[in-house]
Design a protein around this motif. Sequence first.
Motif, PDB file in Angstrom:
ATOM      1  N   UNK A 143    -154.733  -2.870 -15.047  1.00  0.00           N
ATOM      2  CA  UNK A 143    -153.680  -2.022 -14.483  1.00  0.00           C
ATOM      3  C   UNK A 143    -152.834  -1.490 -15.631  1.00  0.00           C
ATOM      4  N   UNK A 144    -152.552  -0.200 -15.585  1.00  0.00           N
ATOM      5  CA  UNK A 144    -151.793   0.426 -16.666  1.00  0.00           C
ATOM      6  C   UNK A 144    -150.729   1.361 -16.105  1.00  0.00           C
ATOM      7  N   UNK A 145    -149.681   1.530 -16.866  1.00  0.00           N
ATOM      8  CA  UNK A 145    -148.673   2.543 -16.553  1.00  0.00           C
ATOM      9  C   UNK A 145    -148.971   3.765 -17.401  1.00  0.00           C
ATOM     10  N   UNK A 146    -148.093   4.754 -17.369  1.00  0.00           N
ATOM     11  CA  UNK A 146    -148.316   5.952 -18.178  1.00  0.00           C
ATOM     12  C   UNK A 146    -148.181   5.673 -19.665  1.00  0.00           C
ATOM     13  N   UNK A 147    -147.548   4.539 -20.030  1.00  0.00           N
ATOM     14  CA  UNK A 147    -147.318   4.234 -21.446  1.00  0.00           C
ATOM     15  C   UNK A 147    -148.325   3.243 -22.010  1.00  0.00           C
ATOM     16  N   UNK A 148    -148.966   2.455 -21.153  1.00  0.00           N
ATOM     17  CA  UNK A 148    -149.905   1.470 -21.660  1.00  0.00           C
ATOM     18  C   UNK A 148    -150.207   0.386 -20.644  1.00  0.00           C
ATOM     19  N   UNK A 149    -150.972  -0.612 -21.085  1.00  0.00           N
ATOM     20  CA  UNK A 149    -151.437  -1.684 -20.207  1.00  0.00           C
ATOM     21  C   UNK A 149    -150.269  -2.553 -19.749  1.00  0.00           C
ATOM     22  N   UNK A 150    -150.280  -2.908 -18.450  1.00  0.00           N
ATOM     23  CA  UNK A 150    -149.257  -3.834 -17.958  1.00  0.00           C
ATOM     24  C   UNK A 150    -149.864  -5.136 -17.448  1.00  0.00           C
TER      25      UNK A 150
END
Length: 313
Positions: A143-150
Amino acid sequence: MRPLIVFSLISVLLLTFYIREGEAGPIHAVRSGVTTITSPVRFVGSAVAAPFNAIGNVFSNLTASQDTLDELKKQNEELTSKVAELSEAQKTAERLEGLVGLQSTYNLKSTAARIVGASGDAWTSTVTIDKGSADGLTINMPVTSSAGVIGQIIEVSAKTSTVRLIGDESSGVSAMVQDTRAQGMLQGQADGTLRLEYVSVDSDVKVGDIIVTSGIGGVFPKGLPLGTVSSVEKSANDVYYTIVVRAQTTAENNEEVLVITSLTDEQSASDEDVNTANSTPQGTSRDAATKTKDESPDDGSDTSETTDSGSSE
């Protein structure tokens, strides 16, 4: 009754003479004189009455109908609500635009989801998203956000999924230093911080280096941002650095995320990548990495010539 009739006749006669005579007539002269005499009196009267008129206007405003005041208050509340709504819509659009940008940049096969909850205890770092098995999600999906992996999915129900965040002490992600390709394992700590473990002291690592996924293990696509090195320490006789990493993004700063549903061959670490990681886990020196980039052949014939030369040897 008779005096009233007399005064009426006199008024009619005076009005008739006033209309028929010129500007220099006697009646006009008398009217002009009276106006001149009474002007100061009227001016003083106006000046005295002005404050009272102003006070009357103030009281008139203060005593405006309650319906009018309620209507103005309602309009103000509606405008405030509309501004907040438009501002929220703009921020949501910006976040979604960031997700689309990440999806396009890395050519990700993914599905969007919203974070709808977070873990309620001090022992785990997880969030809940509003997509589940009915949407094709399975355990271990990144799962990732627009900035990187979360994080990574660890539990799935029909409509929701639980995501273990990379800051959880049970989390581990194969990672590497972007510039030198030094290999390591990004692990969460009990205090919520991140450490890049098992990076040899022979590696070239410094504060500010970007840490990305290595793709080894076939779970996370290689090259996704994980964080930035915030400190590098080495004690005497240590085999590995102690590297603290500042996460690229946190779940608290995001509402929408992407769940990566599958990887292409290019997104997974190749056999060559794995062999290189095993043979030279320390990666290359920063100077060598830069030199390699600078000396990369731009011409296809040069590459072919080098290959042929190597084959002949």
